[in-house]
Motif scaffolding. Sequence first.
Motif, PDB file in Angstrom:
ATOM      1  N   ILE A   1       7.625  -9.406 -33.833  1.00 51.72           N
ATOM      2  CA  ILE A   1       8.495  -9.062 -32.708  1.00 51.72           C
ATOM      3  C   ILE A   1       9.962  -9.158 -33.125  1.00 51.72           C
ATOM      4  N   ALA A   2      10.306 -10.227 -33.830  1.00 53.66           N
ATOM      5  CA  ALA A   2      11.696 -10.409 -34.263  1.00 53.66           C
ATOM      6  C   ALA A   2      12.116  -9.318 -35.233  1.00 53.66           C
ATOM      7  N   ALA A   3      11.235  -8.941 -36.160  1.00 49.56           N
ATOM      8  CA  ALA A   3      11.566  -7.924 -37.150  1.00 49.56           C
ATOM      9  C   ALA A   3      11.773  -6.561 -36.508  1.00 49.56           C
ATOM     10  N   VAL A   4      10.848  -6.163 -35.639  1.00 53.29           N
ATOM     11  CA  VAL A   4      10.960  -4.864 -34.971  1.00 53.29           C
ATOM     12  C   VAL A   4      12.209  -4.816 -34.102  1.00 53.29           C
ATOM     13  N   THR A   5      12.452  -5.888 -33.356  1.00 51.55           N
ATOM     14  CA  THR A   5      13.633  -5.950 -32.492  1.00 51.55           C
ATOM     15  C   THR A   5      14.913  -5.839 -33.307  1.00 51.55           C
ATOM     16  N   THR A   6      14.958  -6.528 -34.434  1.00 51.31           N
ATOM     17  CA  THR A   6      16.149  -6.502 -35.288  1.00 51.31           C
ATOM     18  C   THR A   6      16.409  -5.111 -35.846  1.00 51.31           C
ATOM     19  N   VAL A   7      15.369  -4.489 -36.389  1.00 44.91           N
ATOM     20  CA  VAL A   7      15.524  -3.174 -37.013  1.00 44.91           C
ATOM     21  C   VAL A   7      15.987  -2.135 -35.993  1.00 44.91           C
ATOM     22  N   VAL A   8      15.313  -2.077 -34.854  1.00 48.06           N
ATOM     23  CA  VAL A   8      15.658  -1.071 -33.844  1.00 48.06           C
ATOM     24  C   VAL A   8      17.042  -1.330 -33.268  1.00 48.06           C
ATOM     25  N   SER A   9      17.335  -2.583 -32.924  1.00 47.85           N
ATOM     26  CA  SER A   9      18.627  -2.907 -32.323  1.00 47.85           C
ATOM     27  C   SER A   9      19.784  -2.607 -33.269  1.00 47.85           C
ATOM     28  N   LEU A  10      19.638  -2.986 -34.538  1.00 49.62           N
ATOM     29  CA  LEU A  10      20.709  -2.720 -35.497  1.00 49.62           C
ATOM     30  C   LEU A  10      20.896  -1.226 -35.729  1.00 49.62           C
TER      31      LEU A  10
ATOM     32  N   ILE B   1      19.567  -4.121 -20.417  1.00 45.25           N
ATOM     33  CA  ILE B   1      19.007  -4.052 -21.755  1.00 45.25           C
ATOM     34  C   ILE B   1      18.861  -5.456 -22.329  1.00 45.25           C
ATOM     35  N   GLY B   2      18.118  -5.555 -23.421  1.00 52.48           N
ATOM     36  CA  GLY B   2      17.937  -6.836 -24.087  1.00 52.48           C
ATOM     37  C   GLY B   2      16.573  -7.443 -23.825  1.00 52.48           C
TER      38      GLY B   2
ATOM     39  N   LEU C   1      14.199  -3.752 -26.986  1.00 56.41           N
ATOM     40  CA  LEU C   1      14.606  -3.298 -28.309  1.00 56.41           C
ATOM     41  C   LEU C   1      16.056  -2.840 -28.353  1.00 56.41           C
ATOM     42  N   VAL C   2      16.747  -2.908 -27.222  1.00 59.54           N
ATOM     43  CA  VAL C   2      18.131  -2.443 -27.132  1.00 59.54           C
ATOM     44  C   VAL C   2      19.033  -3.626 -26.802  1.00 59.54           C
ATOM     45  N   HIS C   3      19.991  -3.917 -27.676  1.00 61.83           N
ATOM     46  CA  HIS C   3      20.912  -5.027 -27.458  1.00 61.83           C
ATOM     47  C   HIS C   3      22.357  -4.546 -27.513  1.00 61.83           C
ATOM     48  N   GLY C   4      23.221  -5.249 -26.767  1.00 58.45           N
ATOM     49  CA  GLY C   4      24.599  -4.802 -26.619  1.00 58.45           C
ATOM     50  C   GLY C   4      25.499  -5.047 -27.806  1.00 58.45           C
ATOM     51  N   GLY C   5      25.009  -5.712 -28.833  1.00 59.17           N
ATOM     52  CA  GLY C   5      25.822  -5.992 -30.005  1.00 59.17           C
ATOM     53  C   GLY C   5      25.197  -7.079 -30.848  1.00 59.17           C
ATOM     54  N   LEU C   6      25.888  -7.459 -31.914  1.00 59.01           N
ATOM     55  CA  LEU C   6      25.336  -8.434 -32.838  1.00 59.01           C
ATOM     56  C   LEU C   6      25.193  -9.817 -32.208  1.00 59.01           C
TER      57      LEU C   6
ATOM     58  N   LEU D   1      23.689   3.515 -29.203  1.00 65.33           N
ATOM     59  CA  LEU D   1      23.465   2.405 -28.276  1.00 65.33           C
ATOM     60  C   LEU D   1      23.632   2.807 -26.815  1.00 65.33           C
ATOM     61  N   ASP D   2      24.714   3.487 -26.494  1.00 68.36           N
ATOM     62  CA  ASP D   2      24.968   3.848 -25.101  1.00 68.36           C
ATOM     63  C   ASP D   2      23.872   4.754 -24.544  1.00 68.36           C
ATOM     64  N   ALA D   3      23.476   5.744 -25.343  1.00 64.13           N
ATOM     65  CA  ALA D   3      22.420   6.657 -24.894  1.00 64.13           C
ATOM     66  C   ALA D   3      21.098   5.926 -24.723  1.00 64.13           C
ATOM     67  N   ALA D   4      20.793   5.021 -25.652  1.00 64.24           N
ATOM     68  CA  ALA D   4      19.543   4.270 -25.577  1.00 64.24           C
ATOM     69  C   ALA D   4      19.533   3.344 -24.372  1.00 64.24           C
ATOM     70  N   ALA D   5      20.690   2.763 -24.041  1.00 62.32           N
ATOM     71  CA  ALA D   5      20.768   1.872 -22.888  1.00 62.32           C
ATOM     72  C   ALA D   5      20.392   2.601 -21.607  1.00 62.32           C
TER      73      ALA D   5
END
Length: 214
Positions: A15-24, A128-129, A70-75, A32-36
């Motif tokens: 879960i952490a790996a997939v979330t990291t890859v997609v979010s980054l 998101i998040g 899978l969508v986060h607002g930033g690092l 990011l904006d379109a995905a949100a």
Amino acid sequence: MDGRGWRDWPATAIIAAVTTVVSLWLVYSGQLDAAAVKAGVIPLRLTSPGLFDPALFPVPAWATPLTATLVHGGLAHLGFNLVMLVFCGQAVERAIGAGPLALLYGVGAYAGAAVHWLFDPQSALPMIGASGAISAVVGAYALLYGERRAKALGPVPAHLVHVLWLAAAWIGIQFLIAVAGMGGVSVAIGAHIGGFLAGLALARPLLLWNHRHA
């Protein structure tokens, strides 16, 4: 090679790996904006689905509680969420198992989205998040490990003290991120509450289920 495949990896790590890859990828690709908007939880889509053109919103509204994780607002938003997921997720997964941990995460995402919707069904702003999903993991961790981590406070038992402190700290961290303006994310209090309550409700049943099938 020990012959282990990806199915043998801990659910928390996957879960952490997939979330990291997609979010980054979304952050650095400019998507990011379109995905949100397309993948985030928009309460109004659930309240009045006919107002939204399916061609412009390809992700079904019922699936957005999962895609939003899978969508986060930033690092900063991503980083703090991952710290809590990995820290609490590994401990919870040891207790209940990989499959139940994944189930808990998914239910937490939907519970968080449901309470977020209850707070403002007419909101057109996307949420998101993975905070709702991770809140379920945090809630389960608080219940399963509370008595070892806290002391009773007067008539309040140790496990409840730990639950309350962890819930306050988790929401407080998210609030500080929002106040600092890191990642342009606001705090969806309803999602935190819904996910946390789901974690509290499911922790012991999943623990018992895992022990019966061990």
